[in-house]
Design a protein around this motif. Structure first.
Motif, PDB file in Angstrom:
ATOM      1  N   SER A 117       0.811  -1.213   0.000  1.00 49.55           N
ATOM      2  CA  SER A 117       0.000   0.000   0.000  1.00 49.55           C
ATOM      3  C   SER A 117       0.848   1.267   0.000  1.00 49.55           C
ATOM      4  O   SER A 117       0.335   2.351  -0.245  1.00 49.55           O
ATOM      5  CB  SER A 117      -0.928   0.012   1.222  1.00 49.55           C
ATOM      6  N   THR A 118       2.146   1.173   0.290  1.00 45.86           N
ATOM      7  CA  THR A 118       3.030   2.330   0.348  1.00 45.86           C
ATOM      8  C   THR A 118       4.282   2.021  -0.450  1.00 45.86           C
ATOM      9  O   THR A 118       4.910   0.976  -0.256  1.00 45.86           O
ATOM     10  CB  THR A 118       3.408   2.676   1.799  1.00 45.86           C
ATOM     11  N   GLY A 157      -9.389   5.216   8.181  1.00 44.22           N
ATOM     12  CA  GLY A 157      -9.993   5.013   6.874  1.00 44.22           C
ATOM     13  C   GLY A 157      -9.572   6.050   5.846  1.00 44.22           C
ATOM     14  O   GLY A 157     -10.285   6.260   4.857  1.00 44.22           O
ATOM     15  N   LYS A 158      -8.438   6.707   6.048  1.00 40.19           N
ATOM     16  CA  LYS A 158      -7.964   7.755   5.146  1.00 40.19           C
ATOM     17  C   LYS A 158      -6.620   7.323   4.553  1.00 40.19           C
ATOM     18  O   LYS A 158      -5.637   7.161   5.286  1.00 40.19           O
ATOM     19  CB  LYS A 158      -7.799   9.086   5.895  1.00 40.19           C
ATOM     20  N   HIS A 159      -6.589   7.154   3.240  1.00 40.49           N
ATOM     21  CA  HIS A 159      -5.341   6.808   2.562  1.00 40.49           C
ATOM     22  C   HIS A 159      -4.601   8.088   2.228  1.00 40.49           C
ATOM     23  O   HIS A 159      -5.148   9.000   1.587  1.00 40.49           O
ATOM     24  CB  HIS A 159      -5.618   6.019   1.290  1.00 40.49           C
ATOM     25  N   SER A 185      -3.168   5.815   9.740  1.00 39.62           N
ATOM     26  CA  SER A 185      -4.286   6.595   9.220  1.00 39.62           C
ATOM     27  C   SER A 185      -5.180   5.744   8.329  1.00 39.62           C
ATOM     28  O   SER A 185      -6.407   5.812   8.414  1.00 39.62           O
ATOM     29  CB  SER A 185      -3.752   7.800   8.445  1.00 39.62           C
ATOM     30  N   GLU A 186      -4.571   4.922   7.498  1.00 36.16           N
ATOM     31  CA  GLU A 186      -5.373   4.073   6.612  1.00 36.16           C
ATOM     32  C   GLU A 186      -6.056   2.951   7.383  1.00 36.16           C
ATOM     33  O   GLU A 186      -7.185   2.574   7.067  1.00 36.16           O
ATOM     34  CB  GLU A 186      -4.480   3.499   5.512  1.00 36.16           C
ATOM     35  N   ARG A 217       1.179   7.136   8.414  1.00 37.88           N
ATOM     36  CA  ARG A 217       0.287   7.026   7.259  1.00 37.88           C
ATOM     37  C   ARG A 217      -0.379   5.655   7.209  1.00 37.88           C
ATOM     38  O   ARG A 217      -1.524   5.517   6.792  1.00 37.88           O
ATOM     39  CB  ARG A 217       1.062   7.305   5.973  1.00 37.88           C
ATOM     40  N   THR A 218       0.341   4.637   7.663  1.00 43.60           N
ATOM     41  CA  THR A 218      -0.267   3.302   7.763  1.00 43.60           C
ATOM     42  C   THR A 218      -1.367   3.276   8.814  1.00 43.60           C
ATOM     43  O   THR A 218      -2.433   2.686   8.608  1.00 43.60           O
ATOM     44  CB  THR A 218       0.813   2.261   8.092  1.00 43.60           C
TER      45      THR A 218
END
Length: 507
Positions: free
Chosen positions: A443-444, A464-466, A459-460, A456-457
């Motif tokens: 994903s990153t 639920g925010k990418h 957050s996703e 950031r991981t």
């Protein structure tokens, strides 16, 4: 105990249930074969002792306590004891005592919970049977109140006792499973007819509870489907010469008694989903389909054709029912208010929220710019983030210590109510070494730092925010050691070694 004789001839079954998810010990629960497994869990939860549980023996405790109480003034001499009828209503899952009465707690208010859907028959709502059940519950509660009032108030029986206050409540009668009752009557929950029927049933229960007291009964609205006005007037005339303590009425809140009765929805709440947790149709759904002349197969065909076989309950349906029914009973459960819940959560900050003994979460292993990172999370009961751990296993002791302390600091903040959004906003896209291509997490693709990748991981995963990758920036050639304090495993950089040699020569 005499109450055990009331259960003779009833087919029973025995289950092994686990009451504590953190404890593997099982308890043996014996209950009627017609009851479901959730009733066994509720029975084990209500029962105080830690050994095997038999419904007949546990019910005999409070049934015999009520039978031992003297009858009320004005009771005919040939009136049978209420224990047999109470046992029958419990067996049929029409009425059950609350926890205070089940456990015989004198300092708590006793009461009964009545399942409304069990009084709907093929001919409609069985009002006479409903009134008889209410009378029996009121009589049992008033008997118990008169016999145990000294234990509840703490008065010593050294002198003549004062008369009982006529305005003192003797107990509670709680109604539940309203939506299934309306469905069996062919009414949609979010309709005027359903609200009128609910108000009529609730007002009838309050009328019976206030009969023979100083309190005036509430008006019963017109409901042609039920026609309860005549029954209510006959109840008032029959007992107008008596003077008893009132019984408070209302709708129930979530409690083990609800599962003991096998209700679909607690109190006056609607069933927003037509399916049960196991994926099968609810009984209320089948009843509403039958009233429309539909079978499950025909309803499925309509749904596949793009039509709606049953109108879904509006999100404000419960609030509308709550407002319509609140004057028919003494109290109703408070409506859930999301804005108020958020405010209470903010006010509760300053009190550390403990993590559960058994925690869920995930473990992520990745590499940022060729440097390994282990990230572990722990969650609260509601699935929100409560703790993180960041470990770069191959870095210097100082780097590992700083990352570990940062994880502890963020975890303490989360447990004291700090929002995860604030940490993500602060640490995402921070730039320091190591940085570069991310391996091990599809994903990153690129991270400007280990903290950038970690938050950031999070957050996703939890918000639920990418968050997209930051633009790649080539390393600055003027920076002699961009990876400090994340030194390479082989040791210090050559530039730093040369600088150390020059310092030694000067000294």
């Amino acid at each position: 105990m005499t109450a055990r004789l009331h259960w003779t001839g009833v087919r029973m079954r025995t289950l092994q249930v686990m009451t504590d998810p953190d404890d593997s010990a099982l308890r043996s629960v014996t209950l009627p074969a017609a009851w479901d497994d959730e009733a066994a869990q509720a029975l084990a939860q209500i029962t105080l002792n830690g050994g095997p549980v038999r419904l007949a023996a546990e019910a005999a405790r409070w049934v015999d306590t009520i039978d031992a109480c003297p009858p009320l003034p004005g009771t005919p001499a040939n009136t049978p004891l209420p224990g047999r009828s109470l046992s029958y209503l419990l067996l049929m899952q029409q009425m059950a005592p609350n926890t205070a009465l089940w456990q015989c707690q004198p300092d708590q208010t006793p009461g009964f919970t009545i399942r409304l859907s069990s009084f709907v028959q093929e001919t409609g709502f069985a009002a006479e049977h409903f009134v008889a059940c209410l009378r029996l519950a009121c009589d049992a509660l008033r008997r118990l109140h008169a016999a145990t009032r000294i234990e509840r108030t703490g008065e010593l029986p050294l002198f003549d006792l004062p008369a009982q206050p006529e305005d003192e409540a003797a107990g509670l009668i709680l109604l539940t499973d309203l939506d299934a009752c309306l469905a069996a009557l062919g009414l949609d929950y979010d309709s005027d007819d359903a609200r009128n029927a609910a108000c009529a049933i609730a007002a009838l229960a309050t009328t019976v509870a206030r009969t023979g007291t100083k309190l005036s009964p509430p008006p019963i609205p017109e409901s042609p489907l039920l026609g309860l006005q005549t029954i209510a007037s006959s109840v008032c005339v029959a007992d107008e010469a008596l003077h008893f303590c009132p019984i408070e009425t209302g709708f129930s809140s979530p409690a083990p008694t609800e599962r003991l009765l096998g209700v679909e929805t607690c109190g006056l709440a609607p069933a927003f989903s037509p399916l049960r947790e196991d994926g099968h149709l609810r009984a209320s759904t089948l009843a509403r389909l039958a009233c429309r002349g539909l079978t499950p197969e025909s309803a499925l065909a309509l749904a596949l054709a793009g039509e709606t076989p049953l109108p879904p309950a509006h999100p404000q349906a419960q609030a509308t029912m709550h407002a319509a029914i609140k004057n028919a009973v003494d109290f109703v459960p408070a409506m859930p208010e999301p804005e108020l819940a958020d405010l209470q959560a903010k006010l509760a900050r300053g009190v550390r929220r403990p993590l559960p003994m058994r925690q869920t979460g995930f473990t992520q292993r990745a590499a940022v710019g060729g440097h390994s990172l282990f990230m572990r999370t722990s969650e609260f009961e509601d699935g929100t983030l409560g703790e993180i751990s960041l470990t770069p296993p191959r870095e210097s002791p100082m780097a590992r210590g700083l990352m570990d302390c940062l994880g502890h600091a963020v975890s303490i903040g989360l447990q004291y109510g700090a929002p995860l959004e604030a940490f993500v906003e602060r640490f995402a896209y921070t730039r320091f070494g190591p940085a570069g291509t991310v391996e091990g997490d599809p994903s990153t693709a690129y991270a400007t730092s280990m903290l950038d990748y970690a938050f950031r991981t999070l957050s996703e995963a939890y918000l639920g925010k990418h968050m997209p990758d930051a633009p790649r920036i080539e390393p600055n050639s003027e920076d002699p050691a961009p990876m400090l304090p994340f030194g390479r495993s082989s040791g210090e950089s050559p530039e730093w070694k040369d600088r150390g040699r020059r310092l030694k020569l000067v000294s």
